[in-house]
Design a protein around this motif. Sequence first.
Motif, PDB file in Angstrom:
ATOM      1  N   MET A   1       0.761  -1.172   0.005  1.00 29.80           N
ATOM      2  CA  MET A   1       0.053  -0.012  -0.149  1.00 29.80           C
ATOM      3  C   MET A   1       0.951   1.254  -0.269  1.00 29.80           C
ATOM      4  O   MET A   1       0.692   2.348  -0.742  1.00 29.80           O
ATOM      5  CB  MET A   1      -1.035  -0.029   1.229  1.00 29.80           C
ATOM      6  CG  MET A   1      -1.888   0.793   1.276  1.00 29.80           C
ATOM      7  SD  MET A   1      -3.152   0.737  -0.038  1.00 29.80           S
ATOM      8  CE  MET A   1      -3.873   2.531  -0.152  1.00 29.80           C
ATOM      9  N   LEU A   2       1.968   1.128   0.757  1.00 31.45           N
ATOM     10  CA  LEU A   2       2.760   2.527   0.955  1.00 31.45           C
ATOM     11  C   LEU A   2       3.598   2.787  -0.354  1.00 31.45           C
ATOM     12  O   LEU A   2       3.676   3.647  -0.690  1.00 31.45           O
ATOM     13  CB  LEU A   2       3.642   2.281   2.004  1.00 31.45           C
ATOM     14  CG  LEU A   2       4.667   3.462   2.349  1.00 31.45           C
ATOM     15  CD1 LEU A   2       3.576   4.311   2.868  1.00 31.45           C
ATOM     16  CD2 LEU A   2       5.506   3.045   3.581  1.00 31.45           C
ATOM     17  N   PHE A   4       2.645   1.672  -3.238  1.00 36.23           N
ATOM     18  CA  PHE A   4       1.521   2.236  -4.186  1.00 36.23           C
ATOM     19  C   PHE A   4       1.580   3.557  -4.130  1.00 36.23           C
ATOM     20  O   PHE A   4       1.634   4.338  -5.105  1.00 36.23           O
ATOM     21  CB  PHE A   4       0.381   1.484  -4.108  1.00 36.23           C
ATOM     22  CG  PHE A   4      -0.807   1.768  -5.033  1.00 36.23           C
ATOM     23  CD1 PHE A   4      -0.875   1.657  -6.106  1.00 36.23           C
ATOM     24  CD2 PHE A   4      -1.882   2.742  -4.494  1.00 36.23           C
ATOM     25  CE1 PHE A   4      -1.960   2.163  -7.065  1.00 36.23           C
ATOM     26  CE2 PHE A   4      -3.051   3.222  -5.204  1.00 36.23           C
ATOM     27  CZ  PHE A   4      -2.978   2.909  -6.471  1.00 36.23           C
ATOM     28  N   ILE A   5       1.470   4.204  -2.878  1.00 36.43           N
ATOM     29  CA  ILE A   5       1.186   5.691  -2.829  1.00 36.43           C
ATOM     30  C   ILE A   5       2.345   6.474  -3.180  1.00 36.43           C
ATOM     31  O   ILE A   5       2.374   7.459  -3.728  1.00 36.43           O
ATOM     32  CB  ILE A   5       0.876   5.856  -1.140  1.00 36.43           C
ATOM     33  CG1 ILE A   5      -0.788   5.286  -0.980  1.00 36.43           C
ATOM     34  CG2 ILE A   5       0.917   7.453  -1.075  1.00 36.43           C
ATOM     35  CD1 ILE A   5      -1.152   5.450   0.465  1.00 36.43           C
ATOM     36  N   ASN A 107       4.381  -6.941  -9.319  1.00 36.55           N
ATOM     37  CA  ASN A 107       3.242  -5.954  -9.212  1.00 36.55           C
ATOM     38  C   ASN A 107       3.110  -4.922 -10.463  1.00 36.55           C
ATOM     39  O   ASN A 107       3.983  -4.887 -11.243  1.00 36.55           O
ATOM     40  CB  ASN A 107       3.934  -4.701  -8.243  1.00 36.55           C
ATOM     41  CG  ASN A 107       4.149  -5.418  -6.981  1.00 36.55           C
ATOM     42  OD1 ASN A 107       2.986  -6.257  -6.655  1.00 36.55           O
ATOM     43  ND2 ASN A 107       5.139  -5.367  -5.994  1.00 36.55           N
TER      44      ASN A 107
END
Lengths: 352, 170
Positions: A1-2, A4-5, A107
């Motif tokens: 998640m991090l 991705f951000i 990813n």
Amino acid sequence: MLSFILYKLLVCIIIFAISLGVAAYSTLWERKFAAFLQDRVGPDRAGPKGILQPLADGGKMFFKEEIIPNVSNRFLFILGPSLFMLTALMTGTVIPWGKDFTTAAGNTYSFQITDINIGVLYLLGVVSIGVYGIMIGGWASNNKYALLGAIRASSQMISYEIAMGISIIALIVTSGGTLSLREIVESQDEGVANIVWQPLGFLIFFVCALAETNRAPFDLPECEAELVGGYHTEYSSMKLGLFLFAEYINMFISSAIMSAFYFGGYNFPFAKELYHAIGLQEGSIWISLIGFGAFFTKIIIFINVFMWVRWTLPRFRYDQLMNLGWKVLLPLSLLNLGITIVVEYFRGNIHF
Amino acid sequence: MLGYTITQWLFGILSFLSIMFGLMVVFSRNPVSSVLYLILTFFCIAGHYLLMNAQFLAVVHIVVYAGAIMVLFLFVIMLMNLNEDQEPQRTWLTKIIAAVAGGLMLFVMVGSLKGSEQLQLQSYGASQVGLVKNLGKVLFHDFLFPFEIASVLLLAAMVGAIMIGKRDIK
């Protein structure tokens, strides 16, 4: 998640930097281009061949005296150019700049800030809000010339939005009924670009894009003989700079939209054969980068066309501009929509 | 956070903002700032539509109301150049009439909201109805007739406006 951000943040910053950089060097290129067409040399003093001219211009803008008219509404006066710049930069978020790529860890990352499924509508919405920057700025200047210039600019922008919207509807019919920009680009992946099915639509869109960006031959809002400086008569320093600069960003973004809508975006002819010949796997970052390069080449070509038009054609009179928008482009775009629907029905792309 | 989900927080903040901007529309003295507050109210309402997963409605709301209709409002107000000192002085009679009319309006609102609990809401395809594809299907299958009637009505209004706008009708 991090991660991705962080990745999205990186993409945002890169697109922001590219928009500003292209806009800055468009100002230099515009002057060089004009000089070429008028058989002059153009700016060549700052750095080798004048390559540092945009920095010099920017520095000049920052260090000029800032004047806010005494009687004007201070907050709205500052809000005007800020809003105009904000909306100019906001349009870049939905444009797909390249194919997705997959890392070794599996990813998938995308060359786009966000792919919302109403991307086209989002673009129209942001463009229609951009009018407020000009209107608020022109009104808050408390100057008749500025007010008239602002009204000219915004009525021109609203009038041409309609023909533009209808030509976009025809485009959506052609590209399979999707409002997502990525899917519109992907639909041109196999076969031909949309320009083949939408030549008239492209012409209408191009004329409307010229009018929306307030570029010549539709640069009526700034008319020195009639309106002094138009809506930015009272502006000085960097606030004037923001107005002028946002115009170049708009030009860059509308070139990007045109190449994504009508010329296949990051696709180019024989792309699959080329990747196969070099031996690139599907999902490799190099495919994304080559696609990005192709997209960027198209954008640069369109920016050159914008400049070519500006320094070749004489400008319109205001009533001619309105007549063209309402009496020529609007019926033409409706006709184009009708023809498109009939053609697509016989191609078998529309089902009832 | 305090027992609320993010959606509830967003709903609360958006509701607060839309009511606040709505009040500012009424209370601000300058007509131009009234219009600007009204635009902000429209943005908050578009946010509410987004919360209900009605993306199409949200964007069209911004394009049509904020992007087109309010621009025309601004045109008119800016060209008329209304100021605070040109505002007409209101007499006691108009104030009393306004208070009575406002009170009646409140009465009607309370009355209609009180009965709203008995309304049966018909749901179309759960939460996905606001997406463009589903909305298009609902509009052109289930509600085709009302949809066309509404478009004819708008066309009639447009023609009427042009006829009124024409100075001399031959």
